[in-house]
Scaffold this motif. Structure first.
Motif, short mmCIF file in Angstrom:
data_model
loop_
_atom_site.label_atom_id
_atom_site.label_comp_id
_atom_site.label_asym_id
_atom_site.label_seq_id
_atom_site.Cartn_x
_atom_site.Cartn_y
_atom_site.Cartn_z
N GLU A 12 0.86 -1.18 0.00
CA GLU A 12 0.00 0.00 0.00
C GLU A 12 0.89 1.23 0.00
O GLU A 12 1.78 1.36 0.85
N LEU A 13 0.67 2.11 -0.94
CA LEU A 13 1.52 3.28 -1.08
C LEU A 13 0.65 4.53 -1.11
O LEU A 13 -0.18 4.70 -2.00
N ASP A 14 0.81 5.37 -0.11
CA ASP A 14 0.10 6.65 -0.05
C ASP A 14 1.15 7.75 -0.04
O ASP A 14 2.00 7.79 0.85
N LEU A 15 1.12 8.63 -1.02
CA LEU A 15 2.05 9.75 -1.08
C LEU A 15 1.33 10.99 -0.61
O LEU A 15 0.26 11.32 -1.10
N VAL A 16 1.94 11.67 0.33
CA VAL A 16 1.38 12.91 0.86
C VAL A 16 2.40 14.00 0.60
O VAL A 16 3.54 13.91 1.04
N SER A 17 2.01 15.02 -0.14
CA SER A 17 2.94 16.11 -0.42
C SER A 17 2.49 17.37 0.30
O SER A 17 1.38 17.44 0.82
N GLY A 18 3.38 18.33 0.33
CA GLY A 18 3.05 19.59 0.96
C GLY A 18 3.84 19.78 2.23
O GLY A 18 4.63 18.95 2.64
N PHE A 19 3.61 20.90 2.88
CA PHE A 19 4.32 21.25 4.09
C PHE A 19 3.65 20.61 5.30
O PHE A 19 2.43 20.62 5.43
N HIS A 20 4.46 20.02 6.16
CA HIS A 20 3.98 19.49 7.43
C HIS A 20 4.82 20.13 8.53
O HIS A 20 6.04 20.06 8.49
N ALA A 21 4.17 20.72 9.49
CA ALA A 21 4.87 21.44 10.55
C ALA A 21 5.85 20.54 11.30
O ALA A 21 6.92 20.98 11.69
N ASP A 22 5.51 19.29 11.50
CA ASP A 22 6.37 18.37 12.24
C ASP A 22 6.34 16.99 11.58
O ASP A 22 5.67 16.07 12.07
N GLU A 31 2.34 7.17 11.49
CA GLU A 31 1.45 7.60 10.42
C GLU A 31 2.20 7.67 9.09
O GLU A 31 1.60 7.90 8.05
N ALA A 32 3.53 7.50 9.13
CA ALA A 32 4.36 7.49 7.93
C ALA A 32 5.52 6.53 8.17
O ALA A 32 5.97 6.35 9.30
N ASP A 33 5.99 5.91 7.10
CA ASP A 33 7.15 5.03 7.17
C ASP A 33 8.42 5.74 6.76
O ASP A 33 9.52 5.35 7.16
N ILE A 34 8.29 6.77 5.93
CA ILE A 34 9.45 7.51 5.43
C ILE A 34 9.03 8.97 5.22
O ILE A 34 7.90 9.26 4.85
N VAL A 35 9.96 9.86 5.49
CA VAL A 35 9.74 11.29 5.30
C VAL A 35 10.95 11.84 4.57
O VAL A 35 12.08 11.47 4.88
N THR A 36 10.73 12.70 3.59
CA THR A 36 11.85 13.41 2.97
C THR A 36 11.78 14.85 3.44
O THR A 36 10.71 15.44 3.50
N GLY A 37 12.92 15.39 3.80
CA GLY A 37 12.96 16.75 4.29
C GLY A 37 14.37 17.16 4.62
O GLY A 37 15.33 16.47 4.29
N SER A 38 14.49 18.28 5.31
CA SER A 38 15.82 18.81 5.61
C SER A 38 16.21 18.68 7.08
O SER A 38 17.34 18.94 7.43
N GLU A 39 15.30 18.28 7.92
CA GLU A 39 15.62 18.17 9.35
C GLU A 39 16.54 16.98 9.58
O GLU A 39 16.28 15.87 9.10
N ASN A 40 17.63 17.20 10.29
CA ASN A 40 18.55 16.08 10.57
C ASN A 40 19.07 16.10 12.00
O ASN A 40 20.14 15.62 12.27
N LYS A 41 18.28 16.65 12.91
CA LYS A 41 18.68 16.63 14.32
C LYS A 41 18.59 15.20 14.85
O LYS A 41 17.58 14.53 14.63
N PRO A 42 19.63 14.73 15.53
CA PRO A 42 19.60 13.37 16.08
C PRO A 42 18.44 13.20 17.06
O PRO A 42 18.21 14.03 17.92
N GLN A 43 17.69 12.13 16.85
CA GLN A 43 16.58 11.80 17.74
C GLN A 43 16.53 10.29 17.90
O GLN A 43 16.73 9.54 16.93
N ARG A 44 16.25 9.83 19.09
CA ARG A 44 16.18 8.40 19.37
C ARG A 44 15.12 7.74 18.48
O ARG A 44 14.00 8.22 18.37
N GLY A 45 15.53 6.67 17.83
CA GLY A 45 14.60 5.91 17.00
C GLY A 45 14.43 6.42 15.58
O GLY A 45 13.74 5.81 14.78
N ILE A 46 15.06 7.54 15.24
CA ILE A 46 14.94 8.13 13.91
C ILE A 46 16.30 8.02 13.21
O ILE A 46 17.32 8.42 13.77
#
Length: 91
Positions: A12-22, A31-46
């Motif tokens: 099942e593939l659902d593509l969601v485009s646009g700006f997401h605040a977080d 709610e997502a398996d993969i996100v493309t973006g510019s945030e790269n702050k280290p976070q546990r589990g990410i």
């Protein structure tokens, strides 16, 4: 998408485009398996993976307003198209 579905109909593939605040919150809430973006702050589990090996540049015309020093002494852009052409020839 049609070619993808022919090869993997069970996925099942659902593509969601646009700006997401977080967008990371979408991952944490599963709610997502993969996100493309510019945030790269280290976070546990990410886990972050770079998508490109090249740097994305803003190329401005010589003398463009954004190439001039700002009030803080910094510049938005240090190079202009002439520099990039010379650099490209060097490769």
């Amino acid at each position: 998408m049609d070619t993808f579905r022919k090869h993997w109909p069970e996925v099942e593939l659902d593509l969601v485009s646009g700006f997401h605040a977080d967008p990371i919150k979408l991952l944490k809430r599963e709610e997502a398996d993969i996100v493309t973006g510019s945030e790269n702050k280290p976070q546990r589990g990410i886990v972050h993976y770079p998508l490109f090996r090249f740097e994305i540049l803003a190329v401005l015309a010589p003398g463009h307003e954004l190439t001039k020093k700002g009030a803080d002494g910094g510049r938005f852009c240090r190079y202009h198209a002439d520099h990039l052409s010379r650099a490209r020839r060097a490769y």
